[in-house]
Structure formats: C-alpha cells, structure tokens
Scaffold this motif. Sequence first.
Motif, short mmCIF file in Angstrom:
data_model
loop_
_atom_site.label_atom_id
_atom_site.label_comp_id
_atom_site.label_asym_id
_atom_site.label_seq_id
_atom_site.Cartn_x
_atom_site.Cartn_y
_atom_site.Cartn_z
N MET A 138 0.84 -1.17 0.00
CA MET A 138 0.00 0.00 0.00
C MET A 138 0.89 1.24 0.00
N ALA A 139 0.53 2.21 -0.77
CA ALA A 139 1.30 3.44 -0.85
C ALA A 139 1.02 4.32 0.37
N SER A 140 2.08 4.89 0.91
CA SER A 140 1.94 5.74 2.10
C SER A 140 1.02 6.93 1.87
N ASN A 141 1.07 7.52 0.69
CA ASN A 141 0.20 8.67 0.42
C ASN A 141 -1.26 8.27 0.49
N ASP A 142 -1.61 7.11 -0.06
CA ASP A 142 -3.00 6.64 0.00
C ASP A 142 -3.40 6.36 1.44
N PHE A 143 -2.51 5.73 2.18
CA PHE A 143 -2.74 5.42 3.59
C PHE A 143 -3.05 6.70 4.37
N CYS A 144 -2.20 7.71 4.21
CA CYS A 144 -2.38 8.96 4.96
C CYS A 144 -3.62 9.72 4.50
N ALA A 145 -3.97 9.61 3.22
CA ALA A 145 -5.16 10.29 2.71
C ALA A 145 -6.43 9.73 3.36
N ARG A 146 -6.40 8.47 3.77
CA ARG A 146 -7.55 7.89 4.46
C ARG A 146 -7.64 8.37 5.91
N LEU A 147 -6.53 8.82 6.47
CA LEU A 147 -6.51 9.29 7.85
C LEU A 147 -6.74 10.78 8.00
N ILE A 148 -6.32 11.56 7.01
CA ILE A 148 -6.32 13.01 7.13
C ILE A 148 -7.12 13.63 6.00
N ARG A 149 -8.17 14.32 6.36
CA ARG A 149 -8.95 15.04 5.35
C ARG A 149 -8.07 16.13 4.73
N VAL A 173 12.14 -5.68 9.02
CA VAL A 173 12.36 -5.62 7.58
C VAL A 173 11.54 -4.44 7.05
N PHE A 174 11.75 -4.09 5.80
CA PHE A 174 11.18 -2.86 5.25
C PHE A 174 9.66 -2.77 5.37
N ASP A 175 8.95 -3.88 5.24
CA ASP A 175 7.49 -3.81 5.28
C ASP A 175 6.91 -4.09 6.66
N GLN A 176 7.73 -3.97 7.69
CA GLN A 176 7.28 -4.17 9.06
C GLN A 176 7.45 -2.89 9.88
N CYS A 177 6.66 -2.83 10.93
CA CYS A 177 6.83 -1.77 11.92
C CYS A 177 6.37 -2.34 13.25
N VAL A 178 6.48 -1.56 14.28
CA VAL A 178 5.99 -1.96 15.59
C VAL A 178 4.72 -1.15 15.83
N VAL A 203 4.22 -5.79 13.42
CA VAL A 203 3.10 -5.98 12.50
C VAL A 203 3.54 -5.60 11.08
N PRO A 204 2.86 -6.16 10.08
CA PRO A 204 3.11 -5.68 8.71
C PRO A 204 2.70 -4.21 8.62
N TYR A 205 3.49 -3.40 7.96
CA TYR A 205 3.21 -1.97 7.84
C TYR A 205 1.81 -1.72 7.29
N ASP A 206 1.40 -2.48 6.29
CA ASP A 206 0.11 -2.19 5.67
C ASP A 206 -1.09 -2.54 6.54
N VAL A 207 -0.89 -3.27 7.64
CA VAL A 207 -1.99 -3.53 8.58
C VAL A 207 -2.49 -2.23 9.19
N LEU A 208 -1.60 -1.28 9.41
CA LEU A 208 -2.00 0.00 10.00
C LEU A 208 -3.02 0.72 9.12
N GLY A 209 -2.90 0.56 7.82
CA GLY A 209 -3.81 1.21 6.89
C GLY A 209 -5.17 0.55 6.82
N VAL A 210 -5.31 -0.65 7.38
CA VAL A 210 -6.59 -1.34 7.41
C VAL A 210 -7.26 -1.15 8.75
N VAL A 211 -6.51 -1.26 9.84
CA VAL A 211 -7.07 -1.20 11.18
C VAL A 211 -7.65 0.17 11.49
N ARG A 212 -6.94 1.22 11.24
CA ARG A 212 -7.37 2.57 11.63
C ARG A 212 -8.68 2.98 10.95
#
Length: 140
Positions: free
Chosen positions: A1-12, A94-99, A119-128
Amino acid sequence: MASNDFCARLIRGFAGRMYCFGFDWLGRNLAVDLRGGDGEGLVVLVEPGAGEHFESEVELTPFHDEVLVVDPTGLAAGFFDEWRSANPGFDRLVFDQCVGYKVPLFLGGDDEVHNLEVVPYDVLGVVRPAAHGQSPHAGG
C-alpha cells in the motif's frame, strides 16, 4: 500500500497537498505539506496509532539535516530501546514491518511497551479506518 494513500484515508485534505517521504519504526509517516514554508513545504508527522497528525513549522531540509541530527527524540529512539530491551529475541525489522499497538491508542490502548508488537506496515492502513467505520480502501 502506498503511504500517500494510507495517509489520505486518515487526514482530510491530505491528497494532493501532502506527500510522504519516509516512515519510522512505529509506522508513523513523515510527510511534507506543500502549502507551507518558503517553497520546500513543512514537515508533518502522521501517527496512525493515535489517529492524529502533527504539523510542524520546520521545512524539509532543516528537518532532515538539523532536527533529526540534533534531537532524534522525534523518532522515539528511547522508546525503541526500551521496546528492544523488553524483546530480547527481536533481531530487526524488515522494510514492510513496523511496531504497532496491539490496542491502538485511539481505542484506549496504553502507550507502553507491553502494548507493542511487530506488524506488517500495511496492517495499519486497514485497522485505523475500519475502527472508525470507514472502508480501508476509501479515498480521503
């Protein structure tokens, strides 16, 4: 998942105005807001675990060349050391992980080491977004 898309879902208003340039061990995104500053834009920290974003008055180059060098507390280096000490079997991310938070802060989770896990980085974009009744694939 692209970070810009992820952040666009969080911030109007993120889309088309702010652009990600990095993320840290907690999966927090660093972005630049092109509306501010003298042409470079101002740095924004997007915190998915808290469901918040923080705007700074610092432009991109001084942030990278000065702020991070002089004061790395913005990347929660001490918290990372504390988490690593509590997880002696941990090797590296690894690159696609975070805490991430087991129970996110915006759902009442503790901002403590016991509430963190790899957790996988892209899980944050689904959970929030899902926690707020949004589709994780909806635009911002």
